[in-house]
Design a protein around this motif. Structure first.
Motif, PDB file in Angstrom:
ATOM      1  N   SER A  17     -50.857  -2.977 -81.017  1.00 11.35           N
ATOM      2  CA  SER A  17     -51.605  -2.631 -82.217  1.00 11.35           C
ATOM      3  C   SER A  17     -52.133  -3.875 -82.918  1.00 11.35           C
ATOM      4  CB  SER A  17     -50.738  -1.818 -83.181  1.00 11.35           C
ATOM      5  OG  SER A  17     -49.793  -2.688 -83.790  1.00 11.35           O
ATOM      6  N   THR A  18     -51.568  -5.026 -82.576  1.00 12.56           N
ATOM      7  CA  THR A  18     -52.119  -6.246 -83.137  1.00 12.56           C
ATOM      8  C   THR A  18     -53.223  -6.775 -82.226  1.00 12.56           C
ATOM      9  OG1 THR A  18     -50.549  -7.662 -81.982  1.00 12.56           O
ATOM     10  CG2 THR A  18     -49.896  -6.860 -84.154  1.00 12.56           C
ATOM     11  N   SER A  19     -53.521  -6.000 -81.154  1.00  8.91           N
ATOM     12  CA  SER A  19     -54.602  -6.292 -80.214  1.00  8.91           C
ATOM     13  C   SER A  19     -54.458  -7.635 -79.525  1.00  8.91           C
ATOM     14  CB  SER A  19     -55.964  -6.250 -80.913  1.00  8.91           C
ATOM     15  OG  SER A  19     -56.137  -5.035 -81.551  1.00  8.91           O
ATOM     16  N   LEU A  20     -53.230  -8.044 -79.294  1.00  8.72           N
ATOM     17  CA  LEU A  20     -53.028  -9.367 -78.711  1.00  8.72           C
ATOM     18  C   LEU A  20     -52.483  -9.321 -77.290  1.00  8.72           C
ATOM     19  CD1 LEU A  20     -51.477 -10.933 -81.848  1.00  8.72           C
ATOM     20  CD2 LEU A  20     -53.625 -11.625 -80.792  1.00  8.72           C
ATOM     21  N   LEU A  21     -51.921  -8.177 -76.940  1.00 12.36           N
ATOM     22  CA  LEU A  21     -51.271  -8.134 -75.640  1.00 12.36           C
ATOM     23  C   LEU A  21     -52.296  -8.040 -74.530  1.00 12.36           C
ATOM     24  CD1 LEU A  21     -48.389  -7.927 -74.335  1.00 12.36           C
ATOM     25  CD2 LEU A  21     -48.900  -5.509 -74.102  1.00 12.36           C
ATOM     26  N   GLU A  22     -52.295  -9.014 -73.666  1.00 16.34           N
ATOM     27  CA  GLU A  22     -53.183  -8.938 -72.516  1.00 16.34           C
ATOM     28  C   GLU A  22     -52.333  -8.962 -71.266  1.00 16.34           C
ATOM     29  OE1 GLU A  22     -56.000 -12.026 -73.177  1.00 16.34           O
ATOM     30  OE2 GLU A  22     -56.688 -11.089 -75.028  1.00 16.34           O
ATOM     31  N   ASP A  23     -51.950 -10.171 -70.878  1.00 15.05           N
ATOM     32  CA  ASP A  23     -51.115 -10.219 -69.681  1.00 15.05           C
ATOM     33  C   ASP A  23     -49.725 -10.768 -69.987  1.00 15.05           C
ATOM     34  OD1 ASP A  23     -51.975 -12.668 -70.330  1.00 15.05           O
ATOM     35  OD2 ASP A  23     -52.558 -13.273 -68.313  1.00 15.05           O
ATOM     36  N   GLU A  24     -49.439 -10.948 -71.243  1.00 23.77           N
ATOM     37  CA  GLU A  24     -48.114 -11.438 -71.599  1.00 23.77           C
ATOM     38  C   GLU A  24     -47.080 -10.333 -71.376  1.00 23.77           C
ATOM     39  OE1 GLU A  24     -47.362 -14.414 -72.480  1.00 23.77           O
ATOM     40  OE2 GLU A  24     -49.275 -15.322 -73.057  1.00 23.77           O
ATOM     41  N   ASN A  25     -45.995 -10.681 -70.780  1.00 18.96           N
ATOM     42  CA  ASN A  25     -44.904  -9.721 -70.649  1.00 18.96           C
ATOM     43  C   ASN A  25     -43.933  -9.933 -71.796  1.00 18.96           C
ATOM     44  OD1 ASN A  25     -45.628  -8.434 -68.221  1.00 18.96           O
ATOM     45  ND2 ASN A  25     -44.934 -10.231 -67.087  1.00 18.96           N
ATOM     46  N   LEU A  46     -45.073 -16.819 -78.283  1.00 17.55           N
ATOM     47  CA  LEU A  46     -45.984 -16.953 -77.150  1.00 17.55           C
ATOM     48  C   LEU A  46     -47.415 -16.611 -77.525  1.00 17.55           C
ATOM     49  CD1 LEU A  46     -43.802 -15.378 -74.290  1.00 17.55           C
ATOM     50  CD2 LEU A  46     -44.252 -17.794 -74.719  1.00 17.55           C
ATOM     51  N   LEU A  47     -47.577 -15.661 -78.442  1.00 15.84           N
ATOM     52  CA  LEU A  47     -48.923 -15.181 -78.754  1.00 15.84           C
ATOM     53  C   LEU A  47     -49.549 -15.844 -79.980  1.00 15.84           C
ATOM     54  CD1 LEU A  47     -48.544 -11.347 -78.048  1.00 15.84           C
ATOM     55  CD2 LEU A  47     -49.540 -13.105 -76.585  1.00 15.84           C
ATOM     56  N   ALA A  48     -48.783 -16.657 -80.669  1.00 13.64           N
ATOM     57  CA  ALA A  48     -49.258 -17.215 -81.943  1.00 13.64           C
ATOM     58  C   ALA A  48     -50.559 -17.995 -81.790  1.00 13.64           C
ATOM     59  CB  ALA A  48     -48.182 -18.106 -82.558  1.00 13.64           C
ATOM     60  N   LYS A  49     -50.617 -18.792 -80.745  1.00 19.33           N
ATOM     61  CA  LYS A  49     -51.803 -19.619 -80.562  1.00 19.33           C
ATOM     62  C   LYS A  49     -53.043 -18.745 -80.366  1.00 19.33           C
ATOM     63  CE  LYS A  49     -51.659 -23.933 -78.872  1.00 19.33           C
ATOM     64  NZ  LYS A  49     -51.354 -24.958 -77.861  1.00 19.33           N
ATOM     65  N   LYS A  50     -52.873 -17.731 -79.511  1.00 16.80           N
ATOM     66  CA  LYS A  50     -53.988 -16.826 -79.222  1.00 16.80           C
ATOM     67  C   LYS A  50     -54.427 -16.082 -80.482  1.00 16.80           C
ATOM     68  CE  LYS A  50     -53.463 -15.056 -75.089  1.00 16.80           C
ATOM     69  NZ  LYS A  50     -52.990 -14.070 -74.110  1.00 16.80           N
ATOM     70  N   GLN A  57     -45.616 -15.541 -89.131  1.00 17.29           N
ATOM     71  CA  GLN A  57     -46.509 -14.523 -89.707  1.00 17.29           C
ATOM     72  C   GLN A  57     -46.806 -13.425 -88.700  1.00 17.29           C
ATOM     73  OE1 GLN A  57     -49.990 -16.509 -91.199  1.00 17.29           O
ATOM     74  NE2 GLN A  57     -48.915 -17.289 -93.017  1.00 17.29           N
ATOM     75  N   LEU A  58     -47.040 -13.875 -87.445  1.00 21.43           N
ATOM     76  CA  LEU A  58     -47.327 -12.900 -86.402  1.00 21.43           C
ATOM     77  C   LEU A  58     -46.106 -12.000 -86.181  1.00 21.43           C
ATOM     78  CD1 LEU A  58     -49.112 -11.733 -84.220  1.00 21.43           C
ATOM     79  CD2 LEU A  58     -48.294 -13.518 -82.672  1.00 21.43           C
ATOM     80  N   ALA A  59     -44.923 -12.614 -86.164  1.00 27.04           N
ATOM     81  CA  ALA A  59     -43.697 -11.843 -85.966  1.00 27.04           C
ATOM     82  C   ALA A  59     -43.584 -10.771 -87.056  1.00 27.04           C
ATOM     83  CB  ALA A  59     -42.483 -12.768 -85.993  1.00 27.04           C
TER      84      ALA A  59
END
Length: 544
Positions: A17-25, A46-50, A57-59
């Motif tokens: 829902s944060t639209s960040l998941l692509e290929d990260e497991n 892992l996703l913060a940079k992206k 904040q992302l968490a």
RNA sequence: GCCCCGGUAGCUCAGUGGAUAGAGCGUCGGUUUCCUAAACCGUAGGUCGGAGGUUCAAGUCCUCUCCGGGGUACCA
């Protein structure tokens, strides 16, 4: 659903829902410290940079989006640089032991690979002498990997490949022949590079008893070789049998010749232009396949090198319909299988299905000195002697408790000395203790009940239950990575949790509902211990 | 020379790129009117072989290097 799967089911949608998941497991780890929760994920880090934001904040954003059942999860925290830590509710944890009590001997098994067939080739020692401690690692590991695969759904065939022809066996037959002649009074000299072991003389003795001096004119390859092979092979099978190892197939290399499979592979190589003649030998164009250099497959004497039958043999494994083909070798085979794999690949076989598991050598230390193993020189400690000294359980446990990639030191004196204080007894003792509790409870008229499991709330009880619930994950993980030492390590931790629980939480004599629940927990622990011990091929004693 | 494996506590070994590096054995000390003390609790012990690098984060990944084991056959 396992604890881990539940976390995945609630976290994935939130991350999506944060639209960040692509290929990260999304990975869930079990933190070392209890204060960091039951499970933890680093997904925000892992996703913060992206996401072009900071991890914490992302968490927070992810946590806000997680929808969870408050009966199951008690809280979710953000900690440190941006870890998300999950805490299960103690009531949910406590009630989870129902799944163990229901599954019983099936707890830990899965059907992930059901319908798949696997072939595990191991031991595969030629019948030139008794199995040594060195073979022990291969044997026990191969058998346990097979069991692991069965636990995750594979139908497994254990296979033993051997060669009872060729130079080795000629020398073996001749070794027996010369000992035989010596026993009859001949002063013929025994060559230094022949098999020096005493078992050769024993075989010669039995020939003298059976045939007297009638075999004086026999050649090495007839009766002498056959007798030696039969005696040695039945010894090998007996040794394996003691360890609970039974192969479904004994595949004789000779079959490949008899059924024309060697010739047929040679023809294919020739037709495809993959082989050529040079200096009277037949060479395989391995350099073209990306390997170091071309190798001989048929010697100038007309005898094939080991590569050719190995290739033909693996073709039969594909033809027999296996989805997974496992070869278990000592590290001295390191440079042989790439040739075989390259050849198979060029013939169109899917070599991804073949897993070659190499184990490093076992260094045996006896009387404080390293024993250099050599069957030829009769300088070895046999597997039988080891089993005599430390027993089946210790032998199997020991060979499974180390990663196969590590060089293993086997100090015989230490193994003997510590046999009362060996790690295997620690977990067997946990099992025996539970059996004792069950006996006493019966006498006291206490019956287990799952009506009030919620009373299991102390940290000892909760840790034990969480450890129990982990078993299926561990089995699957160990099977996928072919690592039997994950199982021994896990059982060690489980026994530790149980012993602590036992020390702190009394069962018989506690308040009724608590006692009933704790007895259920003990039963669940017994199930998992027994399943784990069974998987490893160890006994689960009821008394010690 | 080239290839593979290992180097983590006194010893034997764990350690999914994560938070303060763990276990067993060995050290030292404590625990038993109570379901098996083959147990439990505590103590001490580490520049993760070395040097660079990548990363928010390295015992873990990359490069180089030192030490030990195995291999590099017209042996298997």
């Amino acid at each position: 659903m396992s604890l881990r799967n539940y976390l995945f089911s609630i976290t994935e949608p939130a991350v999506l829902s944060t639209s960040l998941l692509e290929d990260e497991n999304i990975q869930f780890d079990i933190p070392q410290q209890n204060s960091f929760g039951d499970f933890s994920t680093n997904i925000a880090l892992l996703l913060a940079k992206k996401a072009k934001t900071n991890p914490r904040q992302l968490a927070q954003k992810i946590v806000d989006a997680i929808k969870y059942d408050e009966q199951i999860i008690s809280k979710i925290e953000i900690a440190g640089p941006g870890f998300i830590n999950f805490f299960y509710s103690s009531g949910f944890i406590a009630n989870s032991i129902l799944s163990i009590l229901e599954a019983k001997s099936n707890f830990g098994k899965s059907d992930k690979y059901s319908g798949k067939k696997a072939n595990v080739e191991f031991v595969s020692a030629n019948p030139t002498g008794p199995l040594t401690v060195g073979h022990g690692r291969n044997s026990v590991f191969g058998d346990t990997v097979s069991s692991l695969l069965e636990w995750v759904g594979y139908s497994v065939d254990r296979e033993y490949y051997f060669n009872n022809a060729g130079r080795q066996m000629r020398v073996l037959g001749d070794s027996v022949r010369i000992r035989y002649l010596q026993l009859l009074g001949s002063d013929i000299e025994f060559p230094a590079d022949y098999y020096q072991g005493e078992y050769i003389t024993d075989i010669a003795k039995s020939l003298v008893e059976e045939h007297g001096d009638k075999l004086k004119e026999e050649n090495a390859e007839g009766l002498f070789k056959d007798k030696a092979e039969n005696v040695i092979f039945s010894d090998i099978k007996e040794t394996l049998g003691r360890l609970g190892i039974r192969h479904k197939h004994f595949y004789n290399e000779n079959t490949l010749y008899e059924e024309g499979k060697i010739k047929s592979v040679l023809n294919i190589f020739s037709e495809k232009g993959m082989s050529y003649e040079k200096e009277g030998a037949t060479w395989l164009k391995l350099a073209e396949l990306g390997n170091d250099q071309d190798k001989v497959i048929v010697k100038s004497t007309g005898e094939p090198t080991y590569r050719l039958p190995d290739i033909a043999y693996h073709i039969t494994k594909f033809e027999r319909g296996y989805d997974l083909i496992i070869d278990i070798f000592g590290s001295d085979h390191k440079d042989t299988y790439p040739d075989v794999l390259a050849a198979l690949k060029s013939l169109g076989y899917n070599t991804e299905a073949i897993k070659v598991l190499l184990h490093q050598f076992v260094t045996v230390i006896k009387d404080g000195e390293v024993v250099k193993m050599s069957t030829r020189k009769a300088n070895y400690v046999t597997l039988d002697e080891l089993v005599d000294e430390v027993g089946v359980d210790v032998t199997r446990y020991f060979f499974n408790m180390r990663s196969v990639s590590s060089h293993m030191n086997f100090d015989l004196d230490l193994a003997k000395k510590q046999s009362d204080d060996n790690p295997v007894f620690y977990l067997q003792y946990a099992h025996a203790r539970i059996c004792s509790i069950i006996r006493n409870a019966k006498e006291a008229g206490l019956e287990s009940s799952t009506d009030s499991l919620i009373t299991l709330s102390t940290s000892e009880e909760q840790s034990l239950i969480k450890k129990l619930l982990l078993f299926p994950d561990i089995v699957l993980f160990a099977a996928n990575s072919f690592e039997t030492h994950k199982i021994t390590g896990y059982l060690q931790e489980l026994a530790e949790c149980f012993h602590r629980f036992y020390t702190v939480c009394r069962i018989i004599g506690s308040e009724q509902k608590l006692a009933e629940s704790r007895l259920s927990l003990a039963l669940a622990t017994q199930i998992v211990l027994q399943n784990g011990l069974t998987l490893l091929g160890l006994s689960a004693p009821e008394r010690m």
